[in-house]
Scaffold this motif. Structure first.
Motif, PDB file in Angstrom:
ATOM      1  N   PRO A 144       0.811  -1.227   0.000  1.00 24.45           N
ATOM      2  CA  PRO A 144       0.000   0.000   0.000  1.00 24.45           C
ATOM      3  C   PRO A 144       0.836   1.265   0.000  1.00 24.45           C
ATOM      4  N   CYS A 145       2.149   1.137   0.307  1.00 25.51           N
ATOM      5  CA  CYS A 145       3.097   2.253   0.224  1.00 25.51           C
ATOM      6  C   CYS A 145       2.757   3.402   1.181  1.00 25.51           C
ATOM      7  N   HIS A 146       2.365   3.055   2.399  1.00 27.25           N
ATOM      8  CA  HIS A 146       2.193   4.082   3.429  1.00 27.25           C
ATOM      9  C   HIS A 146       3.545   4.657   3.833  1.00 27.25           C
ATOM     10  N   ASN A 147       4.579   3.785   3.906  1.00 27.58           N
ATOM     11  CA  ASN A 147       5.920   4.233   4.276  1.00 27.58           C
ATOM     12  C   ASN A 147       6.938   3.210   3.769  1.00 27.58           C
ATOM     13  N   TRP A 148       8.229   3.589   3.868  1.00 27.68           N
ATOM     14  CA  TRP A 148       9.294   2.741   3.319  1.00 27.68           C
ATOM     15  C   TRP A 148       9.522   1.476   4.134  1.00 27.68           C
TER      16      TRP A 148
END
Length: 493
Positions: A144-148
């Protein structure tokens, strides 16, 4: 009581999200501003019997669709027949024409003919591309690419170098091939990602594998057969469709519920998923509740718009394949016209699709269905006189290629679609056709977020967020956002 969820927009991401959410037991309502579902993948029919797909025409990465059908207990064969095109397509250069063979054996022979020793290089390129495809399409794009931190797995860490994230696609291709024909052939797929090969990460060589190695196919009945399949699956899960129902406002009510103003009616939902254009969706919210400012959108690199013509031709056209790419002119010059000078191209490259070469159902007997597409800068003036001028240019080159004179006089049906139509029909920012360009700085965590940072029950999906533009990524995007909603409920429970 089941959660009530609204999905705005019925493109591939919206249909997919709605189906998965309804399968999980939610009550799902899908709202579509146009009279039919499909978003950019709509289809229309003429009184004279022509059937035109309005958008996607390249059926690549079919394994993504196959896995989605399997999630609902189906096989692709339950919905439509898939034809493996041979040749996959033809490329027309100023001094030669190249048919791209159906299989890897044929590709190796072609590459050797064009550049001795390049058959082995093709094998090496595709081995690396296959690895990127398997890791990219099964690990990277499902995030989902909320954070790395999502990418901090041992497998992804080990894969980082082999994925070539920091190399650009043009230099990467140049390591393997010197022939300008082969380099154009290998660079062509990333044009769908909306930027110059000099700006696209080399990781996207996975598209070469997803296209050339897995093959270029055609769903009989047109690409809309895929839309019908997804709509049928969604309806079987209980999704309620509301077509001709544009959403005018998204409001936050007491107890955190969201209310959609749909024409003259206000409807309440527990959660809302926006598959509509991200920028447009945010204009339905008060400025303080938006994820991004106007300055943010102005700073983004968007994929091109397109000038499209849907043509019904009164007779069969010889010497024309299902897919044909006209590459007689310089790619970088056309790209500069799109992203640099932002003007109508002087020497355009363009694409012709003739599905009636494969499918008799899309045109009357002894006639031809032609779809012409030319990439174009967003937010450019596109009055009817300019559209007509470029149609004449492209038909002249098509006539030279096929040996058919006076093609314009053989047009029985004509409809154009360009920047202002993308804005009117899809609320597309700048009239873009494909979303945000997949440059390195607009990849993964750097893409617009799936969740609204001010409203916890408002989500976004589609080609302006992860994983990016294209039919398979849009389907993956819908699945990701549905999983996020399902997971959030399970976590709280």
């Amino acid at each position: 009581m089941n959660e009530r969820i609204a999905v705005i927009g019925s493109g591939f991401s919206g249909l997919t999200a709605a189906a998965y959410l309804a399968k999980s037991g939610r009550e799902v309502h899908l709202f579509e501003k146009n009279a039919e579902v499909g978003g950019r993948a709509r289809q229309f029919k003429t009184d004279s019997g022509f059937v035109f797909d309005m958008g996607p025409s390249w059926y690549w990465m079919g394994d993504i669709l196959d896995r989605m059908f399997a999630d609902f207990g189906y096989k692709r064969e339950d919905f439509y027949e898939l034809i493996n095109l041979n040749p996959q397509f033809e490329m027309v250069f100023s001094d030669r024409k190249i048919d791209v063979p159906q299989d890897m054996d044929g590709l190796r022979v072609l590459f050797e003919e064009l550049e001795p020793g390049s058959g082995i290089q093709l094998e090496r390129f595709m081995q690396s591309a296959k690895y990127k495809y398997e890791v990219g399409m099964q690990d990277f794009v499902l995030k989902p690419c909320h954070n790395w931190m999502e990418f901090m797995s041992l497998k992804i860490a080990k894969s980082a170098v082999r994925l070539d994230l920091l190399s650009n696609f043009r230099d990467y291709v140049g390591r393997y091939f010197k022939s300008p024909y082969l380099r154009a052939l290998m660079e062509f797929p990333v044009i769908f990602l909306g930027a110059s090969p000099k700006q696209i990460p080399a990781m996207y060589s996975l598209m070469n594998y997803g296209g050339y190695a897995l093959g270029t196919h055609y769903p009989m009945g047109g690409f809309y057969s895929v839309v019908r399949a997804l709509k049928q699956i969604a309806e079987e899960q209980g999704v309620v469709f509301h077509v001709g129902s544009p959403v005018k406002e998204i409001a936050v009510e007491d107890a955190g519920q969201l209310a959609l103003q749909v024409q003259d009616e206000k409807r309440q939902f527990d959660k809302v998923v926006c598959s509509s254009d991200y920028h447009h969706t945010e204009t339905l919210l008060p400025p303080a509740l938006r994820n991004y400012s106007e300055e943010y959108w102005e700073s983004r690199t968007f994929a091109p718009s397109s000038l499209i013509f849907y043509l019904g031709i009164s007779e069969r056209i010889p010497n024309l394949k299902h897919h044909t790419l006209f590459f007689e002119h310089d790619l970088d010059e056309h790209i500069e016209d799109i992203y640099g000078t932002k003007k109508w191209p002087e020497n355009p490259l363009f694409y012709v699709c003739c599905p009636s070469k494969t499918d008799d159902s899309v045109a009357p007997p002894d006639k031809e269905n032609i779809f012409i597409l030319m990439p174009l800068a967003i937010d450019i003036d596109d009055d009817d006189a300019v559209r007509e001028e470029y149609l004449q240019k492209m038909l002249k080159r098509l006539s030279q290629h096929t040996g058919v004179q006076d093609l314009y006089e053989k047009i029985e049906y004509k409809r154009s679609f360009c920047v202002r139509d993308f804005k009117a029909d899809y609320n597309a920012y700048g009239g873009n056709a494909y979303g945000l360009a997949n440059t390195l700085k607009q990849t993964a965590v750097w893409k617009p977020k799936l969740r609204n940072k001010h409203i916890e029950n408002l989500y976004y999906t589609g080609h302006l967020t992860v994983p990016g533009p294209g039919v398979p990524p849009a389907i993956i995007s819908g699945k990701i956002v549905a999983h996020e909603i399902i997971k959030s409920k399970e976590t709280r429970a």
